[in-house]
Scaffold this active site. Structure first.
Site, PDB file in Angstrom:
ATOM      1  CB  SER A 100      36.403   9.262  24.589  1.00 14.91           C
ATOM      2  OG  SER A 100      37.389   9.445  23.604  1.00 14.91           O
ATOM      3  CG  ASP A 127      39.130  16.494  24.825  1.00 12.85           C
ATOM      4  OD1 ASP A 127      40.142  15.968  24.328  1.00 12.85           O
ATOM      5  OD2 ASP A 127      38.100  15.869  25.095  1.00 12.85           O
ATOM      6  CG  HIS A 157      39.597  13.095  26.309  1.00 15.17           C
ATOM      7  ND1 HIS A 157      38.499  13.461  25.547  1.00 15.17           N
ATOM      8  CD2 HIS A 157      39.766  11.768  26.084  1.00 15.17           C
ATOM      9  CE1 HIS A 157      38.041  12.405  24.889  1.00 15.17           C
ATOM     10  NE2 HIS A 157      38.779  11.355  25.211  1.00 15.17           N
TER      11      HIS A 157
END
Lengths: 281, 281
Positions: free
Chosen positions: B150, B226, B259
């Site tokens: 991320s 996600d 995620h």
């Protein structure tokens, strides 16, 4: 037997879920986690029970246990219950200590007030939760195995010894093997069961073996740098009990490992491969 | 360059440590974790850098990343820095938001007050911490690779693009690829760097590639479930940039993954094997 889904996430090709239900055994809401590996539609899979140690919830092993890759490889469902009842009505250690009360159910059915109403983890693990798993997951309940850590190693050994034939494999990481003889147990057992030590024996792996309980084999890993080794764990007592009873114990002293999930996760895949060989035979 | 050892534990045959030092780059105490796998005495080992995402410290990947088995198998040192400076003197988001300030350093050197004095994660990751690792661990600094998640995927891509030849492999889980164009970046970049967007380009992977930065290849895994995919991550922008620049991008859309570290840990061993092949060639 309604099941509340708290969370699910795809992991290692399967689904890691966290669930809750109203337990009749403990009269509380109980949370647990289940990993279901990738599998063919309609297939049922062996079930591995993992019992956690003092202070833990299902979350410790779920997050840190590194079991999912091995469960996906071998096709194993992995069930991680909580370690005690919880909630505003549940009695705790009067001093809030970590080794009794909340997070420290010792996998027994308490008989002493104020613990008797809710601290019924034996009934929960042996009877109620297996029915929940059978009803809600693609589980082949004819193929179960059990393992655990520390207090949960005690749980795995005693649940399996009291239920001969139910589990095809039994193993532990750094288990409490003789709670009647060590400080953790000598606090918890009278607290939950009263002062009469005869009531403790069914919650003491070495005492169960001495009284005739048998398993074909047991696998135990124990770190040599575990700070609880000498005072609380004393695996030599299990070795002596198994030798006398001709139980095939593999006790591996792992050089330099401590009591943490760094230790557990290092040998988790080993244990699951050992379980898988026995669950699939 | 004194190093404080916060903890060490034996794991997967090696040592998982958590360390701290007084950082000259950030003028704060900085914590990081290092896993050193089992190795021959005197050997030096390749170094894999892992940059974490928003809200994380070193602890998230250290506990949940499931990287140690693969690092032990391939003989890789795994370094996990923190995501921002921390301490009583360190400015934070005025509203305490998760996506700016503490835990959200974006791997840049801030120029705007009140962030400029401490928010110097680029210098910390590119210059200072490598020297610490080289001095204190059995690291072969000629063989490094980098990955991240991320915001840390953004960090891995931009650090590698700005330092051609330093890293033999570059990969990411669900990276931010074009922060100049998405809400997380359009909050953080002006906050740390000011309103002039030309200053943002060296912290934007797609902008760096458009300006001529090159890597031989990049591996990215991205979960289709996600929640940040469409608004914040937009991996199609990286695919377009790499196609135009003839960079060999492997972008794998992973069906049903979110995620979280359940996603990361599912593909960590894959990434590390991919890194190992390039670090050992």
């Amino acid at each position: 037997m309604a099941l509340e889904t708290i969370s699910t996430a795809r992991a290692h090709g399967g689904v890691q879920g966290v669930y809750a239900h109203a337990s009749a055994a403990t009269s509380t809401r109980m949370e647990f986690s289940v990993f279901v590996p990738p599998h063919e539609p309609g297939a049922t899979l062996p079930v591995v029970w993992y019992l956690s140690g003092l202070t833990c919830t299902q979350a410790n092993v779920t997050e840190k246990g590194e079991f999912r890759a091995a469960c996906a490889e071998h096709g194993l469902i992995f069930v991680a219950p909580d370690t005690s009842p919880r909630g505003p009505d549940v009695a705790d250690d009067p001093d809030g200590a970590y080794d009794f009360g909340l997070g420290a159910g010792f996998y027994l059915d308490a008989t002493e007030p104020p613990f008797a109403p809710h601290y019924r983890m034996r009934s929960y693990i042996e009877d109620e939760l297996p029915a929940v798993i059978a009803a809600h997951f693609p589980a082949d309940m004819a193929r179960q195995s059990i393992l655990g850590h520390s207090m949960g190693g005690h749980g795995a050994l005693t649940v399996s010894l009291r239920n001969p034939g139910r589990f095809r494999a039994t193993s532990a990481f750094a288990p409490i093997v003789a709670p009647s003889l060590v400080p953790w147990g000598r606090k918890a057992l009278p607290g939950y069961l009263g002062a009469d030590e005869t009531a403790w024996a069914e919650y003491d792996a070495c005492a169960l073996i001495a009284a005739g309980a048998r398993l074909p084999e047991i696998l135990v890993d124990q770190g040599t740098a575990d700070g609880f080794l000498d005072i609380q764990l004393q695996p030599h007592r299990l070795a002596e009990a198994c030798a006398a009873a001709r139980i095939d114990l593999t006790l591996r002293m792992q050089e330099g490992y401590d009591h943490s999930y760094y230790f557990i996760s290092s040998f988790m895949a080993d244990h699951l491969a050992w379980h898988a060989a026995r669950l699939k035979g």
